[in-house]
Write an enzyme that holds these catalytic residues in place. Structure first.
Site, PDB file in Angstrom:
ATOM      1  N   SER A   1       0.826  -1.235  -0.078  1.00  0.00           N
ATOM      2  CA  SER A   1       0.038   0.114   0.097  1.00  0.00           C
ATOM      3  C   SER A   1       0.854   1.154  -0.030  1.00  0.00           C
ATOM      4  O   SER A   1       1.924   1.164   0.469  1.00  0.00           O
ATOM      5  CB  SER A   1      -0.833   0.084   1.410  1.00  0.00           C
ATOM      6  OG  SER A   1      -1.352   1.184   1.405  1.00  0.00           O
TER       7      SER A   1
ATOM      8  N   TYR B   1      -1.426  -0.074  10.147  1.00  0.00           N
ATOM      9  CA  TYR B   1      -1.611  -0.517   9.028  1.00  0.00           C
ATOM     10  C   TYR B   1      -0.302   0.055   8.125  1.00  0.00           C
ATOM     11  O   TYR B   1       0.536  -0.788   7.387  1.00  0.00           O
ATOM     12  CB  TYR B   1      -2.739  -0.084   8.265  1.00  0.00           C
ATOM     13  CG  TYR B   1      -2.977  -0.416   6.894  1.00  0.00           C
ATOM     14  CD1 TYR B   1      -3.585  -1.593   6.395  1.00  0.00           C
ATOM     15  CD2 TYR B   1      -2.840   0.648   5.540  1.00  0.00           C
ATOM     16  CE1 TYR B   1      -3.640  -1.960   5.213  1.00  0.00           C
ATOM     17  CE2 TYR B   1      -2.973   0.304   4.265  1.00  0.00           C
ATOM     18  CZ  TYR B   1      -3.594  -1.260   4.136  1.00  0.00           C
ATOM     19  OH  TYR B   1      -3.794  -1.347   2.986  1.00  0.00           O
TER      20      TYR B   1
HETATM   21  N1  LIG Z   1      -9.002  -1.296  -0.869  1.00  0.00           N
HETATM   22  C1  LIG Z   1      -7.839  -0.401  -0.692  1.00  0.00           C
HETATM   23  O1  LIG Z   1      -7.953   0.818  -1.215  1.00  0.00           O
HETATM   24  C2  LIG Z   1      -6.454  -0.873  -0.890  1.00  0.00           C
HETATM   25  C3  LIG Z   1      -5.387   0.015  -1.037  1.00  0.00           C
HETATM   26  C4  LIG Z   1      -4.034  -0.432  -0.778  1.00  0.00           C
HETATM   27  C5  LIG Z   1      -3.996  -1.838  -0.732  1.00  0.00           C
HETATM   28  N2  LIG Z   1      -4.903  -2.411  -0.328  1.00  0.00           N
HETATM   29  C6  LIG Z   1      -4.480  -3.918   0.180  1.00  0.00           C
HETATM   30  O2  LIG Z   1      -5.239  -4.822  -0.891  1.00  0.00           O
HETATM   31  C7  LIG Z   1      -5.207  -6.102  -0.063  1.00  0.00           C
HETATM   32  C8  LIG Z   1      -7.014  -6.278  -0.325  1.00  0.00           C
HETATM   33  O3  LIG Z   1      -7.877  -5.634   0.459  1.00  0.00           O
HETATM   34  P1  LIG Z   1      -9.334  -5.268   0.016  1.00  0.00           P
HETATM   35  O4  LIG Z   1      -9.333  -3.667   0.007  1.00  0.00           O
HETATM   36  O5  LIG Z   1      -9.894  -5.980  -1.128  1.00  0.00           O
HETATM   37  O6  LIG Z   1     -10.012  -5.866   1.308  1.00  0.00           O
HETATM   38  P2  LIG Z   1     -11.081  -6.787   1.470  1.00  0.00           P
HETATM   39  O7  LIG Z   1     -12.405  -6.498   0.891  1.00  0.00           O
HETATM   40  O8  LIG Z   1     -11.370  -6.680   3.058  1.00  0.00           O
HETATM   41  O9  LIG Z   1     -10.559  -8.174   1.407  1.00  0.00           O
HETATM   42  C9  LIG Z   1      -9.646  -8.770   2.328  1.00  0.00           C
HETATM   43  C10 LIG Z   1      -9.736 -10.160   2.120  1.00  0.00           C
HETATM   44  O10 LIG Z   1      -8.565 -10.786   3.088  1.00  0.00           O
HETATM   45  C11 LIG Z   1      -9.161 -11.814   3.514  1.00  0.00           C
HETATM   46  N3  LIG Z   1      -8.461 -12.010   4.814  1.00  0.00           N
HETATM   47  C12 LIG Z   1      -8.075 -11.048   5.921  1.00  0.00           C
HETATM   48  N4  LIG Z   1      -7.377 -11.759   6.762  1.00  0.00           N
HETATM   49  C13 LIG Z   1      -7.185 -12.866   6.459  1.00  0.00           C
HETATM   50  C14 LIG Z   1      -6.385 -13.962   6.861  1.00  0.00           C
HETATM   51  N5  LIG Z   1      -5.722 -13.982   8.105  1.00  0.00           N
HETATM   52  N6  LIG Z   1      -6.283 -15.091   6.177  1.00  0.00           N
HETATM   53  C15 LIG Z   1      -7.007 -15.242   5.050  1.00  0.00           C
HETATM   54  N7  LIG Z   1      -7.719 -14.320   4.599  1.00  0.00           N
HETATM   55  C16 LIG Z   1      -7.760 -13.195   5.106  1.00  0.00           C
HETATM   56  C17 LIG Z   1     -10.559 -11.333   3.994  1.00  0.00           C
HETATM   57  O11 LIG Z   1     -11.248 -12.206   4.507  1.00  0.00           O
HETATM   58  P3  LIG Z   1     -12.488 -12.030   5.450  1.00  0.00           P
HETATM   59  O12 LIG Z   1     -13.628 -11.559   4.661  1.00  0.00           O
HETATM   60  O13 LIG Z   1     -13.062 -13.334   6.091  1.00  0.00           O
HETATM   61  O14 LIG Z   1     -11.926 -11.052   6.662  1.00  0.00           O
HETATM   62  C18 LIG Z   1     -10.981 -10.530   2.698  1.00  0.00           C
HETATM   63  O15 LIG Z   1     -11.774 -11.842   2.032  1.00  0.00           O
HETATM   64  C19 LIG Z   1      -5.086  -5.985   1.297  1.00  0.00           C
HETATM   65  O16 LIG Z   1      -3.664  -6.477   1.494  1.00  0.00           O
HETATM   66  C20 LIG Z   1      -5.144  -4.483   1.596  1.00  0.00           C
HETATM   67  O17 LIG Z   1      -4.229  -4.032   2.407  1.00  0.00           O
HETATM   68  C21 LIG Z   1      -6.135  -2.312  -0.357  1.00  0.00           C
END
Ligand SMILES: NC(=O)c1ccc[n+]([C@@H]2O[C@H](COP(=O)([O-])OP(=O)(O)OC[C@H]3O[C@@H](n4cnc5c(N)ncnc54)[C@H](OP(=O)(O)O)[C@@H]3O)[C@@H](O)[C@H]2O)c1
Length: 260
Positions: A140, A153
């Protein structure tokens, strides 16, 4: 080697991971999927299989090393050796100085750093034995500078960026490429759950997935998206520390509805 590499995707049930699974399946890549949420994972697997994709999914927690190794072994048995890892599972929440919380810090490091390292550990022996592979870690912008409203984070993603950078040369010598992904603001549950004013509009998970598919195909060292984030990150990374401190002190009250 099959025409299409098999991809292991963690955090596949929601958000960026889910959209990426759909996009990769459309391109015909065999998939292994891992997520905590077994129900959502089963629904996604059904949807992908109905569309003709080759998919194996196992619900597992990336912080549980034994469960993760077991899940990867089952997936490999079903869809073959993993050629590409997309480590997307992550957590993030608002952390501010008035509510500093080391329990939250520990949990965030466990998922965002140790969880990715364990995912790499699970696929690496096979990649090294075959002399080829590709590891993609989703970091990120908050890992390149410390954002004062996402303290835990930011720390976890900074550690992940350094980890990926540090393993890159040694893995390259063994035929394994490492890509560090830095998404901008993506409209997912994680992003919308963190209440602060963003300087640019969020993009949709499907747009983020297109960049990740391109990263799988082209294996860049870094994948920063969208274009306005590339500019924003370049400015922030090379901004002098005193200037960043001042900017954050000024931006904080505009971006947040709570004290920081
Ligand atoms: N969205 C943004 O703006 C953004 C920006 C920069 C970086 N990111 C990064 O992109 C990645 C995906 O994020 P997202 O925005 O798509 O979030 P999200 O919609 O919350 O998806 C994250 C997924 O990871 C799963 N997860 C969390 N903890 C876990 C664990 N211990 N073991 C296995 N699975 C796990 C969650 O499962 P559950 O549903 O069961 O919790 C969920 O399905 C993350 O690494 C985040 O830091 C996101």
């Amino acid at each position: 080697m099959s025409a299409q590499p098999t991809v292991l995707l963690t955090g596949a049930a929601h958000g960026i991971g889910q959209a990426t699974a759909v996009a990769l399946a459309r391109r015909g890549l065999p998939l292994g999927l891992i997520d905590l949420d077994g129900t959502a994972l089963a629904a996604l697997t059904q949807e992908l299989e109905d569309a003709g994709a080759t998919v194996a999914a196992v619900a597992a927690d990336v912080t549980d090393r034994d469960a993760l190794l077991h899940a990867v072994a089952r997936i490999t048995g079903a869809v073959g050796p993993i050629e590409v890892l997309v480590a997307c599972a992550g957590i993030g929440s608002l952390t501010l100085v008035p509510a500093l919380d080391t329990a939250m810090l520990r949990q965030t490091l466990e998922v965002n750093l140790v969880g990715v390292a364990q995912s790499i550990e699970a696929v690496l022996p096979g990649m090294i034995a075959r002399g080829r592979g590709h590891i993609i870690g989703v970091a990120s912008m908050a890992g390149y500078r410390g954002f004062p409203w996402m303290i835990s984070y930011s720390a976890s993603k900074a550690a992940l960026i350094a980890y990926l950078e540090a393993v890159r040369p040694g893995l390259r010598r063994r035929g394994v490429t490492v890509t560090t992904v830095c998404p901008g603001f993506v409209r997912t549950r994680m992003c919308t759950a963190v209440p602060y004013q963003r300087p640019v509009p969020m993009i949709e998970p499907e747009q983020a997935a297109r960049y990740l598919v391109r990263a799988v195909e082209r294996r860049p060292r870094n994948c920063i998206f969208p274009w306005n984030m590339r500019i924003g990150l370049a400015i922030l990374r090379y901004m002098p520390d005193w200037c960043f401190d001042r900017l954050m002190r000024w931006v904080g009250p505009q971006a947040l509805h709570v004290d920081f």
